[in-house]
Scaffold this active site. Sequence first.
Site, PDB file in Angstrom:
ATOM      1  CB  CYS A 202      14.562  35.810  51.910  1.00 27.44           C
ATOM      2  SG  CYS A 202      14.250  36.208  53.485  1.00 27.44           S
TER       3      CYS A 202
ATOM      4  CG  HIS B 121      18.469  37.864  50.869  1.00 28.15           C
ATOM      5  ND1 HIS B 121      17.472  38.916  51.050  1.00 28.15           N
ATOM      6  CD2 HIS B 121      18.269  36.895  52.036  1.00 28.15           C
ATOM      7  CE1 HIS B 121      16.802  38.554  52.539  1.00 28.15           C
ATOM      8  NE2 HIS B 121      17.311  37.319  52.784  1.00 28.15           N
TER       9      HIS B 121
ATOM     10  CG  ASN C 230      16.204  39.044  55.955  1.00 32.33           C
ATOM     11  OD1 ASN C 230      15.451  39.466  55.011  1.00 32.33           O
ATOM     12  ND2 ASN C 230      16.346  37.823  56.085  1.00 32.33           N
TER      13      ASN C 230
END
Length: 333
Positions: free
Chosen positions: A116, A257, A287
């Site tokens: 990520c 993020h 996500n």
Amino acid sequence: MPRIYGAEVAGLGKCLPSKCLTNKDLEKIIDTTDEWIQSRTGIKQRYVMGEGETLSDLCVVAAKQALDQANLHVDDIDMIICGTFTSDHKLPSLAALVQDKLGAKNTGAFDINAACTGFIYTLVTGAQFVRSGASKNVLVIGADCCSSQIDWEDRSTCVLFGDGASALVLRQHDDPNVGVQSSYFGSDGGGKESLWIEAGGSLMPVDEEVLKTKKHRVTMAGKDVFKFAINALSTSAKEVLSQEGLDSSDIKLLVPHQANSRIINAAAKRLDFSDEQIYLNIDKYGNTVAASVGLALRDSYDEGKFKSGDKLLIIGFGAGLSWGGTVINWSID
Ligand code: UT7
């Protein structure tokens, strides 16, 4: 002293798969509720890959948008870097597939796997190519297809992730103060088991036993990652701001993020950012791993959240464990 150039962000692009999966849809597959998912994460829906769709195709759409905005031809690109852990194939890199599908003839291509944190690592790596003079125009892509890696029976992980691709063009600029500035990165491989896929690598190739125990699927210690993430985001922000001699009031937009709105809000509070300064679009996409920061940049740009002359703070965290951040001096309208 060798000359340093600016790595200007000249174009942005995004592409989502066609299939939208709402929390209500998930209620029909697993033991969960729209209320639980929204209150714990901020997610309302996510997109997942449908029949016949490929990650490299999504990347190509996103890349073309970014190139159009930058007014560049595909042959102007001299490096393609993809942040991803879910290329179409184990080999070769996603970047090589994108290069071929774009028909880009004058470029190198490689992938970066930082989960990520992938978009930020890829962006900063691309900026080093441009700032040093090694490249003139770098295509930066963040893309992942997590739906292919999660256990759809594990409600603690499958509700969190979505698929997508984002792209950004970095263009050489005479002024080093334009574009991507200081960066900061951290790593703690000791925390690998808190968010990992144990099998499928060289140590444990996928076999019948692995398929039975589902060790080829994502597992996560949610609470541990939650605590780590708040610290990781605030540390990354503080380090980058201090390198730049800035504080939160100098930043027009914080683009983090998008893993969980509670994590982002908790970190932002520690950092003294107002709600208006924080960008959130996790409700739409979940996500999306390495795509998330690029999708947030594209959407916030489209919504007119910043303009030429503004400073953006980009921060992220993920498996590794990994974390980091950078500042962009925005220069296009
Ligand atoms: O990019 C990095 C990616 N990862 C992350 O950022 C994840 C970080 N962690 C988190 O975001 C949070 O820990 C979660 C959203 C994953 C979980 O939230 P939580 O507040 O930490 O919940 P929990 O794990 O403590 O679970 C609370 C309860 C449990 O039930 P019991 O044991 O209290 O009866 C879970 O079984 O919620 C249950 N639960 C669910 N219930 C409905 C877990 N998943 C679900 C679900 N629907 N999908």
